[in-house]
Design an enzyme around this catalytic site. Sequence first.
Site, PDB file in Angstrom:
ATOM      1  N   HIS A 131       0.795  -1.235   0.000  1.00 34.04           N
ATOM      2  CA  HIS A 131       0.000   0.000   0.000  1.00 34.04           C
ATOM      3  C   HIS A 131       0.820   1.274   0.000  1.00 34.04           C
ATOM      4  O   HIS A 131       0.246   2.358   0.097  1.00 34.04           O
ATOM      5  CB  HIS A 131      -0.917   0.041   1.228  1.00 34.04           C
ATOM      6  CG  HIS A 131      -2.127  -0.835   1.098  1.00 34.04           C
ATOM      7  ND1 HIS A 131      -3.286  -0.388   0.503  1.00 34.04           N
ATOM      8  CD2 HIS A 131      -2.343  -2.108   1.452  1.00 34.04           C
ATOM      9  CE1 HIS A 131      -4.181  -1.374   0.522  1.00 34.04           C
ATOM     10  NE2 HIS A 131      -3.629  -2.430   1.095  1.00 34.04           N
TER      11      HIS A 131
ATOM     12  N   LYS B 181      -8.833  14.253   4.200  1.00 33.44           N
ATOM     13  CA  LYS B 181      -8.022  13.044   4.203  1.00 33.44           C
ATOM     14  C   LYS B 181      -7.090  13.161   5.399  1.00 33.44           C
ATOM     15  O   LYS B 181      -7.041  14.218   6.038  1.00 33.44           O
ATOM     16  CB  LYS B 181      -7.217  12.910   2.904  1.00 33.44           C
ATOM     17  CG  LYS B 181      -6.486  14.201   2.481  1.00 33.44           C
ATOM     18  CD  LYS B 181      -5.746  14.060   1.147  1.00 33.44           C
ATOM     19  CE  LYS B 181      -6.633  14.096  -0.058  1.00 33.44           C
ATOM     20  NZ  LYS B 181      -6.586  12.879  -0.844  1.00 33.44           N
ATOM     21  N   ARG B 182      -6.351  12.090   5.739  1.00 36.33           N
ATOM     22  CA  ARG B 182      -5.378  12.221   6.812  1.00 36.33           C
ATOM     23  C   ARG B 182      -4.443  13.400   6.541  1.00 36.33           C
ATOM     24  O   ARG B 182      -4.120  13.685   5.382  1.00 36.33           O
ATOM     25  CB  ARG B 182      -4.562  10.928   6.956  1.00 36.33           C
ATOM     26  CG  ARG B 182      -5.339   9.798   7.577  1.00 36.33           C
ATOM     27  CD  ARG B 182      -5.905  10.143   8.933  1.00 36.33           C
ATOM     28  NE  ARG B 182      -4.844  10.279   9.923  1.00 36.33           N
ATOM     29  CZ  ARG B 182      -4.526   9.348  10.810  1.00 36.33           C
ATOM     30  NH1 ARG B 182      -5.203   8.218  10.859  1.00 36.33           N
ATOM     31  NH2 ARG B 182      -3.548   9.541  11.680  1.00 36.33           N
TER      32      ARG B 182
ATOM     33  N   LYS C   2       0.551  14.585   1.419  1.00 34.99           N
ATOM     34  CA  LYS C   2      -0.756  14.916   0.839  1.00 34.99           C
ATOM     35  C   LYS C   2      -0.889  16.416   0.569  1.00 34.99           C
ATOM     36  O   LYS C   2      -1.814  16.869  -0.090  1.00 34.99           O
ATOM     37  CB  LYS C   2      -1.877  14.414   1.751  1.00 34.99           C
ATOM     38  CG  LYS C   2      -1.970  12.876   1.803  1.00 34.99           C
ATOM     39  CD  LYS C   2      -3.092  12.423   2.714  1.00 34.99           C
ATOM     40  CE  LYS C   2      -3.193  10.904   2.868  1.00 34.99           C
ATOM     41  NZ  LYS C   2      -3.948  10.271   1.756  1.00 34.99           N
TER      42      LYS C   2
ATOM     43  N   THR D 295      -8.413   6.819  -2.486  1.00 41.04           N
ATOM     44  CA  THR D 295      -9.777   6.358  -2.747  1.00 41.04           C
ATOM     45  C   THR D 295     -10.765   7.502  -2.523  1.00 41.04           C
ATOM     46  O   THR D 295     -11.867   7.470  -3.063  1.00 41.04           O
ATOM     47  CB  THR D 295     -10.158   5.180  -1.830  1.00 41.04           C
ATOM     48  OG1 THR D 295      -9.813   5.519  -0.483  1.00 41.04           O
ATOM     49  CG2 THR D 295      -9.448   3.903  -2.244  1.00 41.04           C
TER      50      THR D 295
ATOM     51  N   LYS E 255     -14.443   8.606  -4.531  1.00 43.15           N
ATOM     52  CA  LYS E 255     -15.748   8.938  -3.942  1.00 43.15           C
ATOM     53  C   LYS E 255     -16.239  10.283  -4.466  1.00 43.15           C
ATOM     54  O   LYS E 255     -17.417  10.442  -4.807  1.00 43.15           O
ATOM     55  CB  LYS E 255     -15.642   8.998  -2.414  1.00 43.15           C
ATOM     56  CG  LYS E 255     -15.223   7.700  -1.761  1.00 43.15           C
ATOM     57  CD  LYS E 255     -14.838   7.937  -0.291  1.00 43.15           C
ATOM     58  CE  LYS E 255     -13.969   6.814   0.228  1.00 43.15           C
ATOM     59  NZ  LYS E 255     -13.312   7.166   1.501  1.00 43.15           N
TER      60      LYS E 255
HETATM   61  C1  LIG Z   1     -12.036   7.437   1.743  1.00 41.73           C
HETATM   62  C2  LIG Z   1     -11.549   7.799   3.088  1.00 41.73           C
HETATM   63  C3  LIG Z   1     -10.188   7.993   3.312  1.00 41.73           C
HETATM   64  C4  LIG Z   1      -9.149   7.898   2.221  1.00 41.73           C
HETATM   65  O1  LIG Z   1      -9.025   9.167   1.618  1.00 41.73           O
HETATM   66  P1  LIG Z   1      -7.775   9.544   0.692  1.00 41.73           P
HETATM   67  O2  LIG Z   1      -8.144  10.882   0.147  1.00 41.73           O
HETATM   68  O3  LIG Z   1      -7.692   8.505  -0.367  1.00 41.73           O
HETATM   69  O4  LIG Z   1      -6.582   9.589   1.575  1.00 41.73           O
HETATM   70  C5  LIG Z   1      -9.775   8.325   4.587  1.00 41.73           C
HETATM   71  N1  LIG Z   1     -10.656   8.458   5.599  1.00 41.73           N
HETATM   72  C6  LIG Z   1     -11.981   8.305   5.412  1.00 41.73           C
HETATM   73  C7  LIG Z   1     -12.896   8.486   6.563  1.00 41.73           C
HETATM   74  C8  LIG Z   1     -12.475   7.950   4.153  1.00 41.73           C
HETATM   75  O5  LIG Z   1     -13.795   7.777   4.000  1.00 41.73           O
END
Ligand SMILES: *Cc1c(COP(=O)(O)O)cnc(C)c1O
Length: 826
Positions: A373, A564-565, A570, A672, A676
């Site tokens: 990952h 995101k984190r 990022k 991911t 979304k």
């Molecule tokens: C989808 C999701 C992530 C992943 O987000 P990235 O932008 O791909 O880092 C992290 N936390 C939550 C709560 C999510 O739903």
Amino acid sequence: MSNDVKKKAKVSNLPKAKSFSEKSLADDLGHHFYYTLGRDQLTESHHYLFQALAYTVRDRLVAKCRKTLHARAAEPSKQVAYLSLEFLMGRALSNAILNLDLEDDVSQALQQYGCDLESLSEAEHDAGLGNGGLGRLAACFLDSCASLALPVTGYGIRYEYGMFNQSINNCQQIEQPDNWLREGHPWEISAPEQSQRVKFFGHVETHKDKNGRVHRVWVNSQDVLAVPYDVPVPGYQNDVVNTLRLWKSEATDEFDLEEFNAGSYTEAVAKKNLAEQITMVLYPNDASENGKELRLRQQYFLCSATLQHILSQWVQKHGNNFDKFHEFQVFQLNDTHPSIAVPELMRLLMDDYELSWDDAWQVTSRSMAYTNHTLLPEALEKWSTALFEYLLPRILEIIYEINARFLTQVTYQWPGDVEKQRAMSIIEEGPSPQIRMAYLAIVGSYSVNGVAALHTQLLTSGLFADFYQLWPERFNNKTNGVTPRRWLSHCNPKLAALITEKISDGWVADFSQIKQLRHYFDDKKFIAQWQQVKTDNKKQLAALIQKECNVEFDPSMMFDVQVKRIHEYKRQLLNILHVIHLYERVRNNELEDFTPRCILFGGKAAPGYFMAKLIINLICNVAKVVNEDPACKPYLRVAFLPNYNVSAMEVISPATDLSEQISTVGKEASGTGNMKFMMNGALTIGTLDGANIEISEAVGLENFFLFGARSEQVADIHAHYQPQTTIDNSPNLQRVLQLLASGHFNLFEPNKFQPLIDSIKDPNDQWLTAYDFDSYVEAQEKANIAYQDQHYWQQLSILNTAASGQFSSDRTISQYNQDIWKLSKG
Ligand SMILES: *Cc1c(COP(=O)(O)O)cnc(C)c1O
């Protein structure tokens, strides 16, 4: 445990395949409220009604789950154990209601109780047993496996405390424990009779049996009990219900028997806590390892309990013959976190089931499959051999033997190349030798996959290049995906209804059908409806932001979102620098082509990650200054939404216009969140990193706000990087950094943000913030122009949703199944 209990009780009078009608649903709800929970009108509360409804829905899940198990037992076929230290499930109630097609029945039943599903759903705590993308991927995969009727079981840990709750106090992150089980977890059913014993500590002795065979025996271990809790995982309207099995650690009854017998009864009982610690808390580090002993214990605990359980099931049916085991069982390892499964399976097969090394290795290396990952060096797991020596002595022996045999193969391939042996060894030499868990996973697996095309390419050409040369056939790509049930159907019901109106509802189970939306991208009425749904969703998000942040978001403005984190790779820092740039423009009256924006940030920082916490601090300070400036009000609003989690994302993604996917190229394995947002019709501004590449190809580069360095250029850029020169040549960046350095956003805390400024100016800045700034601003300006033509923007929005078909986790899982698992449906 109770395998020796041969006599099975005869259970007659089981509920006859109950016809679960709307009337029985209302009755069952009342039954659970009154009898299961012991509540009546005196103690009426939303929380207990939620629980009663959860039990009512669970009854229906249990029935289908038993049916699924019986059908599979009748016709045994290959199965997958998906091993993951994280499952970020979020709420289960409305997802289960959607997948069981109970929405109408539940709504009608709830009317009798004077409440509605939406408000009851809010009473459920998120199951936050994960940090971010990796854990959420596991959750999306479970939904897809069940929806595709694949026999896949998730195995994880039942953390008492999940991902911490974040609040913001004085512009700083505060972590609060997430005691998610406090009010009970109505979905789980424990199976204590299937508990397993897991060994720790002790030492290894050599014993000879009466046939003269030599055995290594792990003795004097301190054992911990693993107790399983099963959570149902419903497929989408297909009668299949799979299982997520979460293990909880408990003390064995003879825990510290010696002390017990020495008269310290209470002390001995109190010591049970040590065993229960193992599953107490999820480690909140995303994309970095902290090397804590307790974390290794968690990993071994999960793997040992799961493997023992699956082997005992096998032996019940087939005895000690493992010749065909790999034709019936795959273990999919979600990152290296469960890679200790490789030596643990070897140990169980040899020590408990008496297989030879070679036979055990055949079984192991043909049933394990590993998903990588990350490319970040700080995230690659290593454990010191010294820690293994005292915590898991028998496992260390086995790892040494795996490595010795593997290095023989390396020598055979590259005779006399000592450097190659050193580089590929599972043991990294040094003053404190380390076990490279990724190498252990590769050597022990028949499949190794990355999670996006670029990521896999970088793995095979960089990090794992030597292994790729040795075993090219082992490597493959499986681009991540997300489930369209939770991430469109459920979270964006208005858009889902509009889509269904046009192309009927086949897209929910077969998301490739979403491409039919393209036919309507010129349909004026449809475009207006599409825009109206977005506006409604933006109003809902604005209400949340008003409540949580006390900031007023105006739905007529562009919603520009990065959630995101929080991590340097990022690049939330790059985003906030752009916000400061916009702020400067407003202050200096440079308003030509200015598109008013509401900019939203959200995400948690690892508690020990100084720079990430400082970035949160800066975002909140900038937000404060901007929001308090009346001149900004018509143009700019900024908010940091605390406690970003799955439920928050369900409100955020439907309301987003512009999705920020701006990681330093080569650092984000897939992403991911990007998928979304795309499904929900957001346009993306992003680098050519991770799955962004595939997203931009699917929607067309002309419909994607691309910026930044390319992955092929990165090495060259780093070789000559002079950020100060870049800054000197960029009037915009200069102005932004000057304002930041002047203390404008930290009037009472001089130099507070100096570490951030220093990092941008550092020639060794891994994240290339200064390098990408101008190109980022330019892409943002293109987004501004595009947004001003709302008709055009909505068309691009429709095209994005229409092009998101391949980012369904159903597609991902079908490919895992075709290339790696090879399961038959059932
Ligand atoms: C989808 C999701 C992530 C992943 O987000 P990235 O932008 O791909 O880092 C992290 N936390 C939550 C709560 C999510 O739903």
